[in-house]
Every structure is written in structure tokens, then in C-alpha cells.
Design an enzyme around this catalytic site. Sequence first.
Site, PDB file in Angstrom:
ATOM      1  N   ASP A  11     -12.491  -2.076   3.411  1.00 20.39           N
ATOM      2  CA  ASP A  11     -11.650  -1.365   2.465  1.00 20.39           C
ATOM      3  C   ASP A  11     -12.591  -0.593   1.528  1.00 20.39           C
ATOM      4  OD1 ASP A  11      -9.348  -0.618   1.000  1.00 20.39           O
ATOM      5  OD2 ASP A  11      -9.665  -2.278  -0.384  1.00 20.39           O
ATOM      6  N   ASP A  13     -11.674   0.680  -2.263  1.00 17.46           N
ATOM      7  CA  ASP A  13     -11.565   0.326  -3.680  1.00 17.46           C
ATOM      8  C   ASP A  13     -11.709  -1.177  -3.902  1.00 17.46           C
ATOM      9  OD1 ASP A  13     -11.094   2.969  -3.897  1.00 17.46           O
ATOM     10  OD2 ASP A  13      -9.056   2.822  -4.670  1.00 17.46           O
ATOM     11  N   THR A 107      -8.971   2.857   4.148  1.00 18.88           N
ATOM     12  CA  THR A 107      -8.417   2.841   2.798  1.00 18.88           C
ATOM     13  C   THR A 107      -6.983   3.346   2.773  1.00 18.88           C
ATOM     14  OG1 THR A 107      -8.647   3.750   0.560  1.00 18.88           O
ATOM     15  CG2 THR A 107      -9.445   5.118   2.357  1.00 18.88           C
ATOM     16  N   SER A 108      -6.208   2.855   1.818  1.00 18.66           N
ATOM     17  CA  SER A 108      -4.853   3.351   1.597  1.00 18.66           C
ATOM     18  C   SER A 108      -4.854   4.603   0.731  1.00 18.66           C
ATOM     19  CB  SER A 108      -3.995   2.266   0.927  1.00 18.66           C
ATOM     20  OG  SER A 108      -3.865   1.138   1.761  1.00 18.66           O
TER      21      SER A 108
END
Length: 227
Positions: A11, A13, A107-108
Site C-alpha cells: 500500500d 499511504d 493504492t486506493s
Amino acid sequence: MRFPVDALLFDSDDTLVSMRPVARGVWTRWAESYGMTLDEVMTRVPVHGRPASAIIADLLPAGQVAEAVRRLEDAEVADALTGNVTPVPGAAGLTASLPAHRWAVVTSGARRVAEARLGQLGMLPEVLVTVEDITHHKPHPEPFLLAAERLGVAPSRCAVVEDSPAGLAAGRAAGMTTIALTTTHAAEKLEADVTVEDLTALRAHVALDGRFEVEIACAAVRSGGRF
């Protein structure tokens, strides 16, 4: 504790990029521009591990969402380009030690925001999966399965490194090994094969016979029982 994998999927963040102080400032200014406080935003909708577009869609009328997302992303990119980002401890050294075909970031967040943040820290991978690339978000396995496909690696030979319950659930659903960081949640809130404080606990290297191994130092917080 050592285990063989073919790739690490991170991921971004609070897994590679330490975002809590930065995100709070950007989101505070954004919320205030729409007549809200950050506390109101966090009370009204779930925020952690969700795409910004989904959060904003829950807060504003549909006709305002696209412009609001653009304004937030503009602010996030500008903030990153001022150098207002720092790596999670151990992130820079770990990613620098990895062959390019052995890791990806999933990542989103939006691509331009992720590229700005990771680029500023010298941690921009060859394979970057963002919200624009997928139909289903974490905890759905699609983002991690797409990263494995782009790396040419079997999902069962990947390890997911995440800080959020949704991301870890996505990794498990993809059939991958899961490594949790306690950068945003307490260890008891995270279901993973191994839980560590940050990336200083991880080492990765290619063995003489070509096998790729990840080593978890004794700083590991908890083992989920697979290893």
C-alpha cells in the site's frame, strides 16, 4: 523468520509514505472550503482505506463530486511537490533494495497523487496500481490481483504489506501472504500472517540460487500462525 515469495505488494499511504499529518492538513483545508470541519467529515463517513472519490461522494451532492475530487487532488499534488512528505521508517531502504520486477504499489488513491508523493521520496515503482485501474476497491482482491498480473507473478507467491484492515482483507482474499504495519491501527485490530511496527523490521534479498526471500526481524509484533 524467513519466507519465500516472488514479489512484495505495498500500500502507499502510511505503509510507504507517512501521511497522517499531511493528509490531515490537506483534508482540513478542503473540508473548510465546503463549510465542514475535518471532525464532521470523519464523523459522517468512514475515511481510512477508502478512495477520496468515495468519501466525497458520501459527503456532497452528485453534481459537485467531480470538481471536489479534482480540487482535493490538486491540493494533494501541490502539497507533495513542496516536499511535505516523509517515508515510513524503513521504507526507502527496503524499496531501494528490491529488484524492479519484485515489487509494486497498490493504492486506493489517484495516480497523479501517488506519483507525486512516491516520486518525491524516490520510491516510484515500475508497477503502480491506482483507483483509475480497477473496478472494485479494497477489500476486494482485484487491486492486488492486477498488480500480481502486471508483475507476472502468481498471487500465492506474493506478500501484501498493508496498514489497514480493508487492505489486509483484500490481500487475504487474493490468496496472498499478509504483513501488517501498526502505523495506523493497533495490532489487535489487524488480521495478518505477521504484524510489525514499521518497515525497519523487514529485509528482502535474492539468494544465490535465485530465490527471493523476505526476512522478518525479531521486531515482529505478532505472528498470525502461518509461519
